[in-house]
Design an enzyme around this catalytic site. Structure first.
Site, PDB file in Angstrom:
ATOM      1  N   ASN A  89       0.800  -1.230   0.000  1.00  0.00           N
ATOM      2  CA  ASN A  89       0.000   0.000   0.000  1.00  0.00           C
ATOM      3  C   ASN A  89       0.832   1.280   0.000  1.00  0.00           C
ATOM      4  OD1 ASN A  89      -2.523   1.671   0.919  1.00  0.00           O
ATOM      5  ND2 ASN A  89      -0.953   2.007   2.479  1.00  0.00           N
ATOM      6  N   TYR A 159       3.145   9.346 -11.493  1.00  0.00           N
ATOM      7  CA  TYR A 159       2.167   8.663 -10.632  1.00  0.00           C
ATOM      8  C   TYR A 159       1.221   7.802 -11.476  1.00  0.00           C
ATOM      9  CZ  TYR A 159      -1.301   7.956  -6.917  1.00  0.00           C
ATOM     10  OH  TYR A 159      -2.154   7.387  -5.995  1.00  0.00           O
TER      11      TYR A 159
HETATM   12  N1  LIG Z   1      -4.934   9.689  -0.989  1.00  0.00           N
HETATM   13  C1  LIG Z   1      -5.418   9.499  -2.199  1.00  0.00           C
HETATM   14  O1  LIG Z   1      -6.110  10.348  -2.770  1.00  0.00           O
HETATM   15  C2  LIG Z   1      -5.153   8.182  -2.926  1.00  0.00           C
HETATM   16  C3  LIG Z   1      -5.930   7.878  -4.064  1.00  0.00           C
HETATM   17  C4  LIG Z   1      -5.695   6.682  -4.728  1.00  0.00           C
HETATM   18  C5  LIG Z   1      -4.702   5.818  -4.293  1.00  0.00           C
HETATM   19  N2  LIG Z   1      -3.965   6.167  -3.196  1.00  0.00           N
HETATM   20  C6  LIG Z   1      -2.910   5.238  -2.808  1.00  0.00           C
HETATM   21  O2  LIG Z   1      -3.116   4.804  -1.478  1.00  0.00           O
HETATM   22  C7  LIG Z   1      -1.859   4.445  -0.904  1.00  0.00           C
HETATM   23  C8  LIG Z   1      -1.746   5.085   0.454  1.00  0.00           C
HETATM   24  O3  LIG Z   1      -1.777   6.498   0.295  1.00  0.00           O
HETATM   25  P1  LIG Z   1      -2.308   7.483   1.435  1.00  0.00           P
HETATM   26  O4  LIG Z   1      -3.270   8.400   0.792  1.00  0.00           O
HETATM   27  O5  LIG Z   1      -2.696   6.715   2.629  1.00  0.00           O
HETATM   28  O6  LIG Z   1      -0.964   8.316   1.689  1.00  0.00           O
HETATM   29  P2  LIG Z   1      -0.242   8.768   3.037  1.00  0.00           P
HETATM   30  O7  LIG Z   1       0.784   9.744   2.597  1.00  0.00           O
HETATM   31  O8  LIG Z   1      -1.249   9.154   4.061  1.00  0.00           O
HETATM   32  O9  LIG Z   1       0.457   7.419   3.546  1.00  0.00           O
HETATM   33  C9  LIG Z   1       1.468   6.789   2.823  1.00  0.00           C
HETATM   34  C10 LIG Z   1       2.312   5.976   3.781  1.00  0.00           C
HETATM   35  O10 LIG Z   1       3.327   5.313   3.006  1.00  0.00           O
HETATM   36  C11 LIG Z   1       4.558   5.474   3.650  1.00  0.00           C
HETATM   37  N3  LIG Z   1       5.649   5.459   2.682  1.00  0.00           N
HETATM   38  C12 LIG Z   1       5.850   6.322   1.671  1.00  0.00           C
HETATM   39  N4  LIG Z   1       6.996   6.035   1.038  1.00  0.00           N
HETATM   40  C13 LIG Z   1       7.520   4.955   1.668  1.00  0.00           C
HETATM   41  C14 LIG Z   1       8.701   4.204   1.493  1.00  0.00           C
HETATM   42  N5  LIG Z   1       9.587   4.524   0.539  1.00  0.00           N
HETATM   43  N6  LIG Z   1       8.913   3.144   2.295  1.00  0.00           N
HETATM   44  C15 LIG Z   1       8.041   2.841   3.284  1.00  0.00           C
HETATM   45  N7  LIG Z   1       6.923   3.528   3.519  1.00  0.00           N
HETATM   46  C16 LIG Z   1       6.665   4.581   2.721  1.00  0.00           C
HETATM   47  C17 LIG Z   1       4.482   6.829   4.357  1.00  0.00           C
HETATM   48  O11 LIG Z   1       5.433   6.931   5.412  1.00  0.00           O
HETATM   49  C18 LIG Z   1       3.035   6.836   4.822  1.00  0.00           C
HETATM   50  O12 LIG Z   1       2.920   6.272   6.105  1.00  0.00           O
HETATM   51  C19 LIG Z   1      -0.792   4.894  -1.903  1.00  0.00           C
HETATM   52  O13 LIG Z   1      -0.357   3.788  -2.675  1.00  0.00           O
HETATM   53  C20 LIG Z   1      -1.540   5.874  -2.785  1.00  0.00           C
HETATM   54  O14 LIG Z   1      -0.977   5.985  -4.068  1.00  0.00           O
HETATM   55  C21 LIG Z   1      -4.170   7.306  -2.494  1.00  0.00           C
END
Ligand SMILES: NC(=O)c1ccc[n+]([C@@H]2O[C@H](COP(=O)([O-])OP(=O)(O)OC[C@H]3O[C@@H](n4cnc5c(N)ncnc54)[C@H](O)[C@@H]3O)[C@@H](O)[C@H]2O)c1
Length: 252
Positions: A89, A159
């Site tokens: 994730n 992305y």
């Molecule tokens: N927020 C949105 O609008 C959205 C929409 C579609 C998909 N997503 C996807 O959902 C997933 C989670 O995103 P989110 O919105 O919870 O973001 P977020 O920024 O709240 O959380 C992301 C987490 O990933 C961790 N992370 C980032 N890079 C890392 C690395 N190199 N190694 C280990 N950990 C790492 C961060 O420390 C953080 O805890 C992602 O894959 C994102 O692409 C998010």
């Protein structure tokens, strides 16, 4: 309880969607390995799980380092004895510049930052998780893709490319392991109200809300409920699939 006695690994579980997945899986009876590069908020997730009566442990993981994924699996086996579910994730939407640029204005460094975490991180993860599941003859992997696995948006070149690739990788891996008892699927959230959107102004957030027919963003919990269901035995015939959770975004 949908995940009673299962052991689940969730990457990026220190924040947003990953934290919600960890909490929902624990609520359904799984012991959860909370993996993230950020230790303090990761420990906060563990505390939240424990406060709600669940079982979890934090293990530090930088998803761009293949060897760390192997070490995390070893630690998960030490802690809980098995690995039934892995949710890849962790993801980022901007690179080190913190900017959403037009493609030709994007730096090479930003490109690599995003592809390294969002695509290579998922490959390294599955590469470490699959042997344990294949040996057990069962398992389930869920990769957090995005609506951007199917459509695009402006200033998101790396992305969008990474999330399209994660979907292809998910399908390909599902075919490789369908006969081994391992199911591999992807979920595609619309825009979710998490710290990932911290670079957006209030006006930009309202514009994003309006792009969804339901006229709001998803909550992390709404994504987590889909992931839990896909991870459960209720989804026993589902592999190689992509499930949007997007408030109607892709129906337009
Ligand atoms: N927020 C949105 O609008 C959205 C929409 C579609 C998909 N997503 C996807 O959902 C997933 C989670 O995103 P989110 O919105 O919870 O973001 P977020 O920024 O709240 O959380 C992301 C987490 O990933 C961790 N992370 C980032 N890079 C890392 C690395 N190199 N190694 C280990 N950990 C790492 C961060 O420390 C953080 O805890 C992602 O894959 C994102 O692409 C998010």
């Amino acid at each position: 309880m949908l995940l009673k006695d299962k052991v689940a690994l969730v990457t990026g579980a220190a924040s947003g969607v990953g934290r919600a997945i960890a909490l929902a899986m624990a609520r359904e009876g799984a012991s959860v390995v909370v993996a993230d590069r950020n230790e303090m908020p990761g420990e906060d997730t563990v505390r939240l799980v424990q406060e709600s009566g669940g079982n979890a442990a934090f293990v530090q993981l930088e998803v761009t380092e293949a060897s760390r994924h192997v070490a995390v699996i070893e630690r998960a086996l030490e802690l809980f004895g098995r690995l039934d579910i892995a949710c890849n994730n962790a993801g980022i939407s901007v690179g080190r510049s913190g900017k959403y640029n037009l493609l030709a204005d994007s730096s090479i460094e930003d490109w690599h930052d995003i592809i390294d975490v969002n695509l290579h991180g998922v490959f390294y993860g599955m590469r470490a998780q699959l042997p344990v599941m294949v040996a057990a003859g069962s398992g389930c992997i869920i990769n957090t893709a995005s609506i951007m696995s199917q459509v695009a948006a402006e200033r998101l070149g790396a992305y969008v490319a990474s999330k399209h690739a994660v979907l292809g990788l998910t399908k390909s891996a599902a075919l490789d392991y369908a006969s081994s008892g391992v199911r591999i699927n992807a979920v595609g959230p619309g825009y979710v109200d998490t710290p990932m959107l911290r670079f957006k102004s209030e006006g930009q957030r309202q514009e994003l809300e309006a792009r969804h027919p339901v006229n709001r963003l998803a909550t992390p919990q709404e994504v987590a409920e889909l992931v839990v269901w896909l991870a459960s035995d209720k989804a026993s015939f589902i592999t190689g699939a992509y499930y949007p959770v997007d408030g109607g975004y892709l129906a337009q």
